[in-house]
Write a protein that holds these residues in place. Structure first.
Motif: not given
Lengths: 117, 112
Positions: A81-86, A100-115
């Motif tokens: 990992a690099l600090v810039s990967d944060s 239908g609408s399920a053809r669209q991407l479903t996103f996760g809630s996100g993960t904050q990475l801190t290096v």
């Protein structure tokens, strides 16, 4: 319905250490899987995708992800990992046979990475 | 090469005022276009998507509307903004059936 789970809101890792950001999914049929990165006040940037083929996918900035069908997972990894990967990392999915609408991407809630330096 | 532009980048508006956010795509034709909202720097909520001129699908009932007057132009609008409309709005496009989305740089809206 398709869904994505990113079980960790926050991941901290020391610079130079390997990192893993977890993602599991639920979808009808074969999945199309994606990872994106977002820096503060910026749009999302595409990192890599799995459509078919090798389970280990290599992407931008040295990132890779492993597709595991039996565990319905698509974890993002980087050997050093690099600090810039944060940044904020998003996993996304859609099903091969979605309609239908399920053809669209479903996103996760996100993960904050801190290096940490 | 393909590019996507969003403007304005930042907007501060009073409650009850109108809104217009614009998104244009260059270097591609007949893209699928999307508007997402990101609240509190986290999860993405799909608001609208469009597969062609004049074709808009709405994912959630809300105070906003979208229009696609040209092939590569997607506009997000409101007649009267609410406090809850504050957020970071992202436009995106997709050119292939199984392909990834490409995002603009976002428009940060603050409603006071």
């Amino acid at each position: 319905a398709q869904s994505v789970a990113q079980p960790e809101d926050q991941v901290n890792v020391a610079e130079g250490n390997p990192l893993t950001v977890k993602c599991t999914y639920s979808v009808s049929g074969n999945p199309y899987l994606f990872w994106y990165v977002q820096y503060p006040n910026r749009g999302l940037q595409f990192l890599l995708k799995y459509i078919t083929g090798d389970n280990l996918v290599k992407g931008s900035y040295g990132f890779e992800a492993e597709f595991n069908k039996s565990q319905t997972s698509f974890h993002l990894k980087k050997p050093s990992a690099l600090v810039s990967d944060s940044a904020l990392y998003f996993c996304a999915v859609r099903g091969e046979i979605s309609s239908g609408s399920a053809r669209q991407l479903t996103f996760g809630s996100g993960t904050q990475l801190t290096v940490l330096p | 090469s393909q590019t996507i532009h969003q403007w304005p980048a930042t907007l501060v508006q009073p409650v009850g005022s109108p809104l217009s956010l614009e998104c244009t795509v260059e270097g591609t034709s007949n893209p699928n276009l999307y508007w997402y909202r990101q609240a509190a720097g986290r999860g993405l909520q799909l608001l609208f998507y469009s597969v062609g001129i004049g074709q808009i699908s709405s994912e959630v009932p809300q105070n906003l509307s979208a229009s696609r007057p040209q092939d590569r132009q997607f506009i997000l609008s409101s007649k009267k903004l609410l406090l809850s409309d504050s957020g970071f709005y992202l436009c995106a496009y997709k050119t292939f059936n199984t392909g990834e989305l490409f995002f603009g740089e976002g428009s940060r809206l603050t409603v006071l």
